[in-house]
Scaffold this active site. Structure first.
Site, PDB file in Angstrom:
ATOM      1  N   LYS A  26       0.824  -1.226   0.000  1.00 64.33           N
ATOM      2  CA  LYS A  26       0.000   0.000   0.000  1.00 64.33           C
ATOM      3  C   LYS A  26       0.852   1.268   0.000  1.00 64.33           C
ATOM      4  CE  LYS A  26      -2.286  -0.832   3.787  1.00 64.33           C
ATOM      5  NZ  LYS A  26      -1.785  -0.072   4.810  1.00 64.33           N
ATOM      6  N   ARG A  56      12.396  -5.007   4.638  1.00 61.06           N
ATOM      7  CA  ARG A  56      12.046  -3.640   4.234  1.00 61.06           C
ATOM      8  C   ARG A  56      13.032  -2.630   4.835  1.00 61.06           C
ATOM      9  NH1 ARG A  56       5.940  -1.803   4.840  1.00 61.06           N
ATOM     10  NH2 ARG A  56       6.231  -2.360   7.015  1.00 61.06           N
ATOM     11  N   ARG A  95      12.604   0.128  10.085  1.00 63.56           N
ATOM     12  CA  ARG A  95      11.623   0.476  11.115  1.00 63.56           C
ATOM     13  C   ARG A  95      11.752  -0.462  12.305  1.00 63.56           C
ATOM     14  NH1 ARG A  95       5.870   1.006   8.233  1.00 63.56           N
ATOM     15  NH2 ARG A  95       5.313  -0.037  10.163  1.00 63.56           N
TER      16      ARG A  95
HETATM   17  P1  AMP Z   1       2.137   1.453   9.309  1.00 59.74           P
HETATM   18  O1  AMP Z   1       3.278   2.381   8.997  1.00 59.74           O
HETATM   19  O2  AMP Z   1       0.913   1.793   8.546  1.00 59.74           O
HETATM   20  O3  AMP Z   1       2.523   0.001   9.194  1.00 59.74           O
HETATM   21  O4  AMP Z   1       1.763   1.704  10.870  1.00 59.74           O
HETATM   22  C1  AMP Z   1       2.708   1.454  11.878  1.00 59.74           C
HETATM   23  C2  AMP Z   1       2.018   1.407  13.237  1.00 59.74           C
HETATM   24  O5  AMP Z   1       1.436   2.688  13.532  1.00 59.74           O
HETATM   25  C3  AMP Z   1       0.862   0.414  13.366  1.00 59.74           C
HETATM   26  O6  AMP Z   1       1.315  -0.902  13.665  1.00 59.74           O
HETATM   27  C4  AMP Z   1       0.069   1.034  14.528  1.00 59.74           C
HETATM   28  O7  AMP Z   1       0.681   0.762  15.759  1.00 59.74           O
HETATM   29  C5  AMP Z   1       0.212   2.531  14.248  1.00 59.74           C
HETATM   30  N1  AMP Z   1      -0.897   3.038  13.394  1.00 59.74           N
HETATM   31  C6  AMP Z   1      -0.828   3.436  12.099  1.00 59.74           C
HETATM   32  N2  AMP Z   1      -2.033   3.818  11.645  1.00 59.74           N
HETATM   33  C7  AMP Z   1      -2.891   3.662  12.677  1.00 59.74           C
HETATM   34  C8  AMP Z   1      -4.283   3.855  12.855  1.00 59.74           C
HETATM   35  N3  AMP Z   1      -5.078   4.287  11.847  1.00 59.74           N
HETATM   36  N4  AMP Z   1      -4.819   3.597  14.063  1.00 59.74           N
HETATM   37  C9  AMP Z   1      -4.076   3.170  15.094  1.00 59.74           C
HETATM   38  N5  AMP Z   1      -2.755   2.928  14.994  1.00 59.74           N
HETATM   39  C10 AMP Z   1      -2.159   3.173  13.802  1.00 59.74           C
END
Ligand code: AMP
Length: 219
Positions: A15, A132, A165
């Site tokens: 995504k 990644r 990350r």
């Molecule tokens: P991502 O970069 O999208 O993989 O997000 C990394 C982390 O950020 C996730 O595992 C959650 O802990 C937090 N996070 C991201 N988006 C959300 C959301 N919409 N609601 C709650 N936590 C989020």
């Protein structure tokens, strides 16, 4: 008419890469909650300090915190023609929050809303996650196996050292998959029932998925 696109799919389904590309293509802002939260952590804000305890465990950050950040971001001038929303909503509660936010921001103006679901073979995801890497400066995402940089460990664009990350480890990834299955996956049916869901076959390389994405958006 304002264009509002949201994206659903498990961690590392591609995504982030595709939505960044699409944002540039459609000239719309790429609103990525993961990056917004990581910026709060980097700046050591109160929200960032709270969010970190959840992110480090692969859990969702509380809905109030993330909704506030999203509302602020979507209210900005650059979102007036629409936005590409990557990583929000991630639960039914957040989807309800998004409806409220859109009602407040859009008032009575017309907007086109679609949810695009990245359907992928989940066996591929762990390999993608642990391999990644990303550029701390421009955010470009690489994968050491499938999409490596030209020079080992260095961003092709900014020439700075790539970083990994903290939550891209095997252990935290398992927790993120559980969170996705429990909280986020039900949104696929939610948006299907609303008649706004488009499903994309997200298996394949970046160019193949990109071609399919453009096609799905025009269908
Ligand atoms: P991502 O970069 O999208 O993989 O997000 C990394 C982390 O950020 C996730 O595992 C959650 O802990 C937090 N996070 C991201 N988006 C959300 C959301 N919409 N609601 C709650 N936590 C989020």
């Amino acid at each position: 008419m304002k264009t509002e696109l949201i994206f659903l799919g498990p961690p590392a389904c591609g995504k982030g890469t595709q939505t960044a590309k699409l944002a540039e293509y459609l000239n719309l802002p790429h609103v990525d909650t993961g990056s917004l939260l990581r910026a709060e952590i980097q700046n050591q804000t109160e929200a960032g300090i709270e969010a970190k305890t959840f992110i480090d465990k692969g859990k969702l950050v509380p809905v109030e915190l993330v909704s506030k950040i999203i509302k602020n971001r979507l209210s900005k001038e650059d979102c007036k023609n629409g936005y590409i929303l990557d990583g929000f909503p991630r639960s039914l509660e957040q989807a309800e929050q998004l409806v409220k936010i859109n009602e407040e921001i859009n008032k009575n103006s017309d907007y086109k809303f679609n949810a695009i679901y990245f359907h992928i073979d989940e066996n591929l995801l762990l390999d993608r996650i642990v391999n990644r890497r990303s550029c701390p400066k421009c955010g470009k995402i690489y994968n050491l196996l499938f999409n490596p940089p030209k020079h080992e460990g260095i961003c092709d664009v900014c020439h700075v050292e790539l970083t990994q990350r903290k939550d891209d480890t095997k252990e935290i990834a398992h927790s993120r998959f559980d969170t996705y299955d429990r909280e986020t996956a039900p949104l696929v049916d939610y948006y299907r029932k609303m008649g706004v869901l488009k499903t994309l076959n997200a298996n394949g390389n970046i160019d193949e998925v990109w071609e399919r994405l453009l096609k799905v958006l025009n269908d």
